[in-house]
Design an enzyme around this catalytic site. Structure first.
Site, PDB file in Angstrom:
ATOM      1  N   GLY A  44       3.362   8.171  -3.965  1.00 28.01           N
ATOM      2  CA  GLY A  44       2.467   8.947  -3.108  1.00 28.01           C
ATOM      3  C   GLY A  44       3.057   9.068  -1.794  1.00 28.01           C
ATOM      4  N   ARG A  66       6.390  11.086  -9.413  1.00 35.69           N
ATOM      5  CA  ARG A  66       6.402   9.649 -10.220  1.00 35.69           C
ATOM      6  C   ARG A  66       7.098  10.075 -11.441  1.00 35.69           C
ATOM      7  NH1 ARG A  66       0.606   9.895  -7.811  1.00 35.69           N
ATOM      8  NH2 ARG A  66       0.396   8.056  -6.434  1.00 35.69           N
ATOM      9  N   ASP A 118       4.489  -0.153  -4.872  1.00 32.07           N
ATOM     10  CA  ASP A 118       4.932  -1.078  -5.610  1.00 32.07           C
ATOM     11  C   ASP A 118       5.439  -0.559  -6.775  1.00 32.07           C
ATOM     12  OD1 ASP A 118       2.439  -0.198  -6.553  1.00 32.07           O
ATOM     13  OD2 ASP A 118       1.522  -2.172  -6.681  1.00 32.07           O
ATOM     14  N   THR A 132       2.983   3.762   1.918  1.00 33.57           N
ATOM     15  CA  THR A 132       1.897   4.049   1.387  1.00 33.57           C
ATOM     16  C   THR A 132       0.720   3.870   2.310  1.00 33.57           C
ATOM     17  OG1 THR A 132       0.267   3.342  -0.348  1.00 33.57           O
ATOM     18  CG2 THR A 132       1.810   1.763   0.142  1.00 33.57           C
ATOM     19  N   ASP A 187      -1.992   2.993   1.577  1.00 34.91           N
ATOM     20  CA  ASP A 187      -3.009   2.075   1.192  1.00 34.91           C
ATOM     21  C   ASP A 187      -3.026   0.445   1.805  1.00 34.91           C
ATOM     22  OD1 ASP A 187      -4.372   3.813  -0.405  1.00 34.91           O
ATOM     23  OD2 ASP A 187      -3.604   3.007  -2.440  1.00 34.91           O
ATOM     24  N   ASP A 237      -1.377  -1.931   0.608  1.00 30.70           N
ATOM     25  CA  ASP A 237      -1.362  -2.777  -0.578  1.00 30.70           C
ATOM     26  C   ASP A 237      -0.192  -3.569  -1.072  1.00 30.70           C
ATOM     27  OD1 ASP A 237      -0.554  -0.697  -1.460  1.00 30.70           O
ATOM     28  OD2 ASP A 237      -1.961  -0.879  -3.407  1.00 30.70           O
ATOM     29  N   ARG A 266      -7.112   2.794  -4.076  1.00 22.29           N
ATOM     30  CA  ARG A 266      -7.497   2.610  -5.771  1.00 22.29           C
ATOM     31  C   ARG A 266      -7.724   1.429  -6.023  1.00 22.29           C
ATOM     32  NH1 ARG A 266      -2.802   5.940  -8.391  1.00 22.29           N
ATOM     33  NH2 ARG A 266      -1.542   4.564  -6.691  1.00 22.29           N
TER      34      ARG A 266
HETATM   35  O1  F6P Z   1      -0.989   6.880  -2.025  1.00 17.65           O
HETATM   36  C1  F6P Z   1      -1.936   5.908  -2.781  1.00 17.65           C
HETATM   37  C2  F6P Z   1      -2.952   6.738  -3.001  1.00 17.65           C
HETATM   38  O2  F6P Z   1      -3.467   7.256  -1.713  1.00 17.65           O
HETATM   39  C3  F6P Z   1      -4.221   6.008  -3.616  1.00 17.65           C
HETATM   40  O3  F6P Z   1      -4.948   5.476  -2.682  1.00 17.65           O
HETATM   41  C4  F6P Z   1      -4.894   7.132  -4.365  1.00 17.65           C
HETATM   42  O4  F6P Z   1      -5.775   6.620  -5.497  1.00 17.65           O
HETATM   43  C5  F6P Z   1      -3.688   7.801  -4.956  1.00 17.65           C
HETATM   44  O5  F6P Z   1      -2.654   7.543  -3.854  1.00 17.65           O
HETATM   45  C6  F6P Z   1      -4.112   9.171  -5.341  1.00 17.65           C
HETATM   46  O6  F6P Z   1      -2.806   9.788  -5.722  1.00 17.65           O
HETATM   47  P1  F6P Z   1      -2.465  11.122  -6.443  1.00 17.65           P
HETATM   48  O7  F6P Z   1      -3.406  12.051  -6.033  1.00 17.65           O
HETATM   49  O8  F6P Z   1      -1.011  11.372  -5.905  1.00 17.65           O
HETATM   50  O9  F6P Z   1      -2.320  10.675  -7.759  1.00 17.65           O
END
Ligand code: F6P
Length: 328
Positions: free
Chosen positions: A15, A76, A107, A130, A132, A134, A176
């Site tokens: 992300g 990804r 991660d 990121t 998040d 995390d 998430r």
């Molecule tokens: O970048 C992390 C994050 O923002 C999470 O909090 C979220 O669940 C996820 O990405 C959603 O990512 P995508 O829509 O790219 O799958």
């Protein structure tokens, strides 16, 4: 400085987050400063498999320090999870004479880098990017501060309309697996309740808290909910549940979504990205590998990638207490 490294590849993966471009710029310019070449790899590990490379000089990163997203694009890659995919990626790096990699991501990105390092003994360095926050081994990931400012700005606006209509707003924010955005932005925006995955308050406690807040004279309220919270209902089911139990509330839901991942990075994220990029390149040149470059107690710090992946970034318990007191 190591004599072996003459060319470094840089990629962004997973992300995206605000500050990734500032980190790319920092990596490119630190390479130029040390007279080594820098190669941008497009679309993360997928671009590595496909040989989607571009030479990057210091002028190629003009005017991006203030830009959200990532000029190198992100992806990804499922193929990189296979030994064949990684073999192709490695061969492409060898063919292009790229000696080491800086990977910017979360991660999943670090897991890929660590496996790659283990399989081929290839020098890698990670930069945590990121929203998040995390990742173990850094108090801040790139984009977290910007995302907090975005969320607080949105909730401030929601507060205006919530208060005009005496409404309860359920605001879902990203996260998430982690509640860092919800907890920090919730405190910053003055939320009544904050629901995060790390702490399951339970539905009863939420209702009690809302009843207390109504009884204390509050006419509008804001509840901030991390998308990964463990209360067992999604935000729309939660709205229905509260409405059934507290018909006196007029409730609206606002899911902030991907706007949290965009926008111009804050000054904090730009400075952080610049510091981490310098350290990542210079650590590789010193012969170090398989680390994440993070920030701890405002000092740049290296954490083995393995620990960054396996460790857990704990929620700050003091913030939970502050949040409880603030909702009195
Ligand atoms: O970048 C992390 C994050 O923002 C999470 O909090 C979220 O669940 C996820 O990405 C959603 O990512 P995508 O829509 O790219 O799958």
């Amino acid at each position: 400085m190591s004599k072996n490294i003459k060319k470094i590849g840089v990629l962004t993966s997973g992300g995206d987050s605000p500050g990734m471009n500032a980190a790319i710029r920092s990596v490119v310019r630190t390479c130029a400063y040390h007279n080594i070449e820098c190669i941008g790899i497009y679309r993360g590990y997928q671009g590595m498999i496909e040989g989607d490379f571009k030479e990057m000089g210091p002028r190629s990163v003009n005017n991006i320090v203030n830009k959200g997203g990532t000029i190198l694009k992100s992806a990804r890659s499922k193929e990189f999870m296979t030994p064949e995919g990684r073999q192709r990626a490695h061969q492409n790096l060898v063919n292009a004479n790229i000696d080491a990699l800086v990977v910017i991501g979360g991660d999943g990105t670090f897991t890929g880098a660590e496996i790659f390092n283990n399989e081929f003994g290839y020098p890698v360095m990670g930069i945590p990017g990121t929203i998040d926050n995390d990742i173990f081994g850094t108090s801040h990931t790139l984009g977290f501060d910007t995302a907090l400012n975005t969320v607080v700005d949105c909730i401030d606006k929601i507060r205006d309309t919530a208060s005009s209509h005496n409404r309860l707003f359920l605001v879902e924010v990203m996260g998430r697996d982690a509640g860092h955005i919800a907890l920090n932005a919730g405190i910053g925006a003055g939320a009544e309740e904050i629901l995060i995955p790390e702490q399951d308050l339970g539905l009863e406690r939420l209702l009690d808290s809302l009843k207390r807040s109504k009884a204390s004279g509050k006419s509008s309220s804001i509840v901030v909910i991390a998308e990964g919270d463990k209360i067992g209902k999604n935000v729309f089911e939660l709205k229905d549940y509260i409405e059934e139990n507290m018909p006196e509330y007029d409730i609206r839901v606002s899911v902030l979504g991907h706007m949290q991942r965009g926008g111009s990075p804050s000054c904090y994220d730009r400075v952080l990205a610049s510091r981490l990029g310098v350290k990542a390149v210079e650590s590789l040149l010193e012969g170090k590998s398989n680390y994440m470059v993070g920030i701890l107690n405002d000092k740049v710090a290296l954490t083995p990638l393995e620990n960054a992946i396996k460790g857990h970034s704990e929620i700050d318990r003091e913030l939970l207490r502050v949040s409880d007191i603030m909702t009195t």
